[in-house]
Design a protein around this motif. Structure first.
Motif, PDB file in Angstrom:
ATOM      1  N   GLY A  43       0.810  -1.211   0.000  1.00 35.24           N
ATOM      2  CA  GLY A  43       0.000   0.000   0.000  1.00 35.24           C
ATOM      3  C   GLY A  43       0.844   1.261   0.000  1.00 35.24           C
ATOM      4  N   PHE A  44       0.474   2.207  -0.828  1.00 29.87           N
ATOM      5  CA  PHE A  44       1.224   3.460  -0.948  1.00 29.87           C
ATOM      6  C   PHE A  44       1.272   4.211   0.372  1.00 29.87           C
ATOM      7  CE2 PHE A  44       1.225   8.055  -1.610  1.00 29.87           C
ATOM      8  CZ  PHE A  44       2.377   8.230  -2.349  1.00 29.87           C
ATOM      9  N   TRP A  45       0.126   4.409   1.018  1.00 31.89           N
ATOM     10  CA  TRP A  45       0.083   5.259   2.204  1.00 31.89           C
ATOM     11  C   TRP A  45       0.804   4.627   3.389  1.00 31.89           C
ATOM     12  CZ3 TRP A  45      -0.869   9.994   1.078  1.00 31.89           C
ATOM     13  CH2 TRP A  45      -1.766  10.322   0.046  1.00 31.89           C
ATOM     14  N   ILE A  46       0.679   3.313   3.552  1.00 26.48           N
ATOM     15  CA  ILE A  46       1.392   2.654   4.645  1.00 26.48           C
ATOM     16  C   ILE A  46       2.899   2.725   4.423  1.00 26.48           C
ATOM     17  CG2 ILE A  46       1.964   0.322   5.470  1.00 26.48           C
ATOM     18  CD1 ILE A  46      -0.903  -0.211   5.949  1.00 26.48           C
ATOM     19  N   ASN A  47       3.337   2.555   3.191  1.00 28.41           N
ATOM     20  CA  ASN A  47       4.762   2.653   2.910  1.00 28.41           C
ATOM     21  C   ASN A  47       5.270   4.076   3.124  1.00 28.41           C
ATOM     22  OD1 ASN A  47       6.361   0.184   1.329  1.00 28.41           O
ATOM     23  ND2 ASN A  47       4.138  -0.063   1.364  1.00 28.41           N
ATOM     24  N   LEU A  48       4.486   5.065   2.701  1.00 25.91           N
ATOM     25  CA  LEU A  48       4.871   6.458   2.931  1.00 25.91           C
ATOM     26  C   LEU A  48       4.953   6.741   4.425  1.00 25.91           C
ATOM     27  CD1 LEU A  48       5.341   9.429   2.201  1.00 25.91           C
ATOM     28  CD2 LEU A  48       2.854   9.682   1.927  1.00 25.91           C
ATOM     29  N   HIS A  49       3.964   6.309   5.171  1.00 26.90           N
ATOM     30  CA  HIS A  49       3.928   6.504   6.623  1.00 26.90           C
ATOM     31  C   HIS A  49       5.176   5.916   7.287  1.00 26.90           C
ATOM     32  CE1 HIS A  49       2.595   6.182  10.783  1.00 26.90           C
ATOM     33  NE2 HIS A  49       2.556   4.864  10.709  1.00 26.90           N
ATOM     34  N   HIS A  50       5.542   4.700   6.905  1.00 18.33           N
ATOM     35  CA  HIS A  50       6.707   4.065   7.516  1.00 18.33           C
ATOM     36  C   HIS A  50       8.015   4.737   7.087  1.00 18.33           C
ATOM     37  CE1 HIS A  50       3.858   0.845   8.588  1.00 18.33           C
ATOM     38  NE2 HIS A  50       4.727   0.547   9.532  1.00 18.33           N
ATOM     39  N   MET A  51       8.068   5.252   5.865  1.00 18.92           N
ATOM     40  CA  MET A  51       9.286   5.943   5.432  1.00 18.92           C
ATOM     41  C   MET A  51       9.463   7.267   6.164  1.00 18.92           C
ATOM     42  SD  MET A  51      11.370   4.367   3.537  1.00 18.92           S
ATOM     43  CE  MET A  51      12.382   5.794   3.156  1.00 18.92           C
ATOM     44  N   LEU A  52       8.376   8.009   6.363  1.00 18.94           N
ATOM     45  CA  LEU A  52       8.463   9.249   7.131  1.00 18.94           C
ATOM     46  C   LEU A  52       8.880   8.952   8.571  1.00 18.94           C
ATOM     47  CD1 LEU A  52       5.295  11.130   5.806  1.00 18.94           C
ATOM     48  CD2 LEU A  52       7.688  11.757   5.386  1.00 18.94           C
ATOM     49  N   TYR A  53       8.321   7.900   9.125  1.00 20.59           N
ATOM     50  CA  TYR A  53       8.677   7.484  10.490  1.00 20.59           C
ATOM     51  C   TYR A  53      10.152   7.093  10.545  1.00 20.59           C
ATOM     52  CZ  TYR A  53       8.454   4.821  14.877  1.00 20.59           C
ATOM     53  OH  TYR A  53       8.677   4.329  16.136  1.00 20.59           O
ATOM     54  N   TYR A  54      10.608   6.342   9.548  1.00 25.19           N
ATOM     55  CA  TYR A  54      12.002   5.889   9.496  1.00 25.19           C
ATOM     56  C   TYR A  54      12.955   7.085   9.447  1.00 25.19           C
ATOM     57  CZ  TYR A  54      16.287   3.903   7.520  1.00 25.19           C
ATOM     58  OH  TYR A  54      17.599   3.560   7.277  1.00 25.19           O
ATOM     59  N   GLU A  55      12.692   8.023   8.552  1.00 24.12           N
ATOM     60  CA  GLU A  55      13.579   9.179   8.449  1.00 24.12           C
ATOM     61  C   GLU A  55      13.517  10.045   9.705  1.00 24.12           C
ATOM     62  OE1 GLU A  55      14.146  11.467   5.020  1.00 24.12           O
ATOM     63  OE2 GLU A  55      13.815   9.831   3.589  1.00 24.12           O
ATOM     64  N   ALA A  56      12.344  10.113  10.321  1.00 23.42           N
ATOM     65  CA  ALA A  56      12.222  10.865  11.573  1.00 23.42           C
ATOM     66  C   ALA A  56      13.034  10.194  12.678  1.00 23.42           C
ATOM     67  CB  ALA A  56      10.755  10.973  11.978  1.00 23.42           C
ATOM     68  N   LYS A  57      13.021   8.859  12.728  1.00 26.61           N
ATOM     69  CA  LYS A  57      13.798   8.146  13.734  1.00 26.61           C
ATOM     70  C   LYS A  57      15.290   8.367  13.534  1.00 26.61           C
ATOM     71  CE  LYS A  57      12.457   5.587  16.486  1.00 26.61           C
ATOM     72  NZ  LYS A  57      12.050   5.828  17.908  1.00 26.61           N
ATOM     73  N   SER A  71      14.936   1.754  19.946  1.00 31.82           N
ATOM     74  CA  SER A  71      14.485   3.121  19.686  1.00 31.82           C
ATOM     75  C   SER A  71      14.970   3.646  18.346  1.00 31.82           C
ATOM     76  CB  SER A  71      14.966   4.050  20.806  1.00 31.82           C
ATOM     77  OG  SER A  71      16.382   4.081  20.841  1.00 31.82           O
ATOM     78  N   ALA A  72      15.932   2.967  17.734  1.00 29.00           N
ATOM     79  CA  ALA A  72      16.483   3.444  16.461  1.00 29.00           C
ATOM     80  C   ALA A  72      16.294   2.387  15.388  1.00 29.00           C
ATOM     81  CB  ALA A  72      17.971   3.757  16.619  1.00 29.00           C
ATOM     82  N   PRO A  73      16.163   2.790  14.108  1.00 27.19           N
ATOM     83  CA  PRO A  73      16.058   1.804  13.037  1.00 27.19           C
ATOM     84  C   PRO A  73      17.278   0.889  13.025  1.00 27.19           C
ATOM     85  CG  PRO A  73      15.497   3.997  12.237  1.00 27.19           C
ATOM     86  CD  PRO A  73      16.072   4.176  13.612  1.00 27.19           C
ATOM     87  N   GLN A  74      17.046  -0.387  12.800  1.00 28.73           N
ATOM     88  CA  GLN A  74      18.132  -1.360  12.818  1.00 28.73           C
ATOM     89  C   GLN A  74      18.673  -1.663  11.426  1.00 28.73           C
ATOM     90  OE1 GLN A  74      19.258  -2.744  16.043  1.00 28.73           O
ATOM     91  NE2 GLN A  74      18.180  -0.820  16.342  1.00 28.73           N
ATOM     92  N   ILE A  75      18.102  -1.072  10.402  1.00 28.50           N
ATOM     93  CA  ILE A  75      18.596  -1.289   9.057  1.00 28.50           C
ATOM     94  C   ILE A  75      18.813   0.069   8.405  1.00 28.50           C
ATOM     95  CG2 ILE A  75      17.408  -3.495   8.799  1.00 28.50           C
ATOM     96  CD1 ILE A  75      15.310  -2.097   7.139  1.00 28.50           C
ATOM     97  N   LYS A  76      19.578   0.077   7.342  1.00 25.22           N
ATOM     98  CA  LYS A  76      19.838   1.327   6.632  1.00 25.22           C
ATOM     99  C   LYS A  76      19.206   1.254   5.256  1.00 25.22           C
ATOM    100  CE  LYS A  76      23.469   4.540   5.209  1.00 25.22           C
ATOM    101  NZ  LYS A  76      22.702   5.681   5.737  1.00 25.22           N
ATOM    102  N   LEU A  77      18.226   2.106   5.025  1.00 19.13           N
ATOM    103  CA  LEU A  77      17.514   2.166   3.757  1.00 19.13           C
ATOM    104  C   LEU A  77      17.920   3.401   2.968  1.00 19.13           C
ATOM    105  CD1 LEU A  77      13.895   1.351   4.983  1.00 19.13           C
ATOM    106  CD2 LEU A  77      15.339  -0.133   3.593  1.00 19.13           C
ATOM    107  N   LYS A  78      17.637   3.359   1.682  1.00 17.44           N
ATOM    108  CA  LYS A  78      17.810   4.554   0.878  1.00 17.44           C
ATOM    109  C   LYS A  78      16.767   5.579   1.310  1.00 17.44           C
ATOM    110  CE  LYS A  78      18.486   4.203  -3.572  1.00 17.44           C
ATOM    111  NZ  LYS A  78      18.240   3.975  -5.024  1.00 17.44           N
ATOM    112  N   THR A  79      17.204   6.765   1.675  1.00 13.98           N
ATOM    113  CA  THR A  79      16.298   7.827   2.082  1.00 13.98           C
ATOM    114  C   THR A  79      16.102   8.799   0.930  1.00 13.98           C
ATOM    115  OG1 THR A  79      18.118   9.129   2.998  1.00 13.98           O
ATOM    116  CG2 THR A  79      16.991   7.611   4.498  1.00 13.98           C
ATOM    117  N   MET A  80      15.280   9.820   1.165  1.00 10.12           N
ATOM    118  CA  MET A  80      14.979  10.744   0.075  1.00 10.12           C
ATOM    119  C   MET A  80      16.223  11.462  -0.433  1.00 10.12           C
ATOM    120  SD  MET A  80      12.486  11.495  -1.855  1.00 10.12           S
ATOM    121  CE  MET A  80      11.016  10.980  -1.002  1.00 10.12           C
ATOM    122  N   LYS A  81      17.181  11.711   0.442  1.00 12.39           N
ATOM    123  CA  LYS A  81      18.400  12.401  -0.008  1.00 12.39           C
ATOM    124  C   LYS A  81      19.241  11.509  -0.930  1.00 12.39           C
ATOM    125  CE  LYS A  81      21.218  11.151   4.041  1.00 12.39           C
ATOM    126  NZ  LYS A  81      22.135  10.269   3.299  1.00 12.39           N
TER     127      LYS A  81
END
Length: 373
Positions: A43-57, A71-81
């Motif tokens: 789902g687009f919105w759930i994925n967007l929600h989790h990506m915003l949460y991930y970058e915020a964390k 309390s911190a993400p345990q993996i490193k994903l490609k972010t918007m930058k």
């Protein structure tokens, strides 16, 4: 297990079903294929929600600091930058403002244990077929979210859709296609076996699984009422045959109440403290032992190249994706028993395993475990 050639044909068929029709499609959220037990969504919105949460964390972690703990993400994903195409100044401002809002309002809330986060996740899933959340253009797409949050998500949506979503949606779909053959072959049998073990019934309706590039620090989590699983398609702990075990472990949270109740009852009868996480260790152990013989005899196909490219290595000692000659259950592979559950493993091996082997009863196994605490 069916021969490798047949399984590969099934994989090709599922991939064909999951391929988006047309490059301009904005949403990819429909259920995937006539599979038993689970209903998968990207789902687009759930994925967007989790990506915003991930970058915020990520903003919670000072530069150069180690990202340890839940309390911190345990993996490193490609972010918007890291987007392959540069963002315009307007896009950059829109995305940054949305991440800032999440950092201020949601980053300190746990995706699994916070009721607001659970309700938000479920609501976004229910409106996954909408390309808006405000109902401005289509009244049925008014998700009923707080106005500011609606604005934040709709502001971030075009940026996410243009720069990250197509690749992430493809990663989600590939993940579903890889796990689909095992679910098609073994899903019904495993679900019935687990339900019998826990002395309950498997849900009549298919369990919804929201596939997202980021789930939480653990790589997957399950919420109840309604029972829904959220799982990361890129976490290295969820690749290959391991994905099959993770799915059924997460789903088992929805049928674990008899185990929890039995442990609590026995502890109270014996005037003993209720052991923290014994029920959870039991779920890990049970799923692993039920699935182990099925996957240990699987064909030794070479590792999936696309799976290796999609999988993101977490900050834990986990193996690379790919099939293994001898299947190692998740809790052993990830060292969960070494992090405070070693005594539980001894109890489970000594008293619960005979029940799994039909050499003991459910009540006897629980009673003997509690007695030995």
């Amino acid at each position: 297990m069916r021969p490798a050639s047949t399984r590969h044909l099934f994989l090709f068929f599922i991939l064909a079903l999951l391929t988006p029709v047309g490059a301009t499609a904005q949403q990819s959220s429909s259920a995937y294929g006539p599979l038993p037990v689970f209903e998968f969504h990207s789902g687009f919105w759930i994925n967007l929600h989790h990506m915003l949460y991930y970058e915020a964390k990520l903003r919670e972690v000072p530069p150069g600091a180690s990202q340890k703990g839940p309390s911190a993400p345990q993996i490193k994903l490609k972010t918007m930058k890291d987007s392959a195409t540069p963002l315009s100044p307007t896009e950059r401002a829109a995305w940054d403002s949305s991440v800032t809002y999440y950092a201020a309002n949601y980053a300190n809330k746990d995706l699994l244990f916070n009721n607001d986060m659970i309700l938000l996740k479920n609501q976004l899933g229910d409106f996954e077929d909408c390309d808006e959340l405000s109902g401005t253009r289509k009244k049925t797409c008014d998700a009923g979210l707080p106005p500011k949050l609606t604005q934040v998500l709709e502001t971030a949506a075009p940026v996410y859709r243009a720069h990250l979503w197509p690749d992430q949606d493809r990663a989600n779909r590939r993940w579903v296609a890889r796990v689909a053959p095992l679910i098609e072959e073994q899903g019904v049998g495993i679900s019935q076996r687990l339900a019998d073990i826990y002395q309950t019934k498997w849900p009549k309706e298919k369990i919804r699984v929201d596939v997202s590039v980021y789930a939480n620090w653990a790589g997957a989590y399950t919420t109840l009422d309604p029972l829904r699983v959220t799982i990361s398609s890129t976490d290295a702990r969820n690749q290959g045959d391991e994905a099959f075990e993770v799915l059924f472990h997460e789903a088992s949270h929805g049928i674990a109440e008899p185990v929890q109740s039995a442990i609590v009852r026995e502890c109270r009868q014996r005037d003993k403290a209720i052991p923290r996480d014994l029920w959870h260790a039991l779920l890990f152990y049970t799923t692993g032992e039920v699935i182990r013989p099925l996957l240990a005899s699987a064909d030794n196909a070479p590792p999936d190249k696309e799976a290796q490219e999609d999988a993101v290595k977490p900050n834990v000692n986990s193996p690379p994706p790919g099939r293994k000659e001898t299947y190692i259950p998740y809790a052993i592979r990830e060292g969960l028993y070494e992090r405070g559950w070693k005594d539980y493993l001894q109890l489970l091996t000594r008293f619960w395993q005979p029940y799994l082997d039909n050499k003991s009863t459910f009540d006897d196994a629980i009673a003997r475990m509690v007695s030995a605490l």
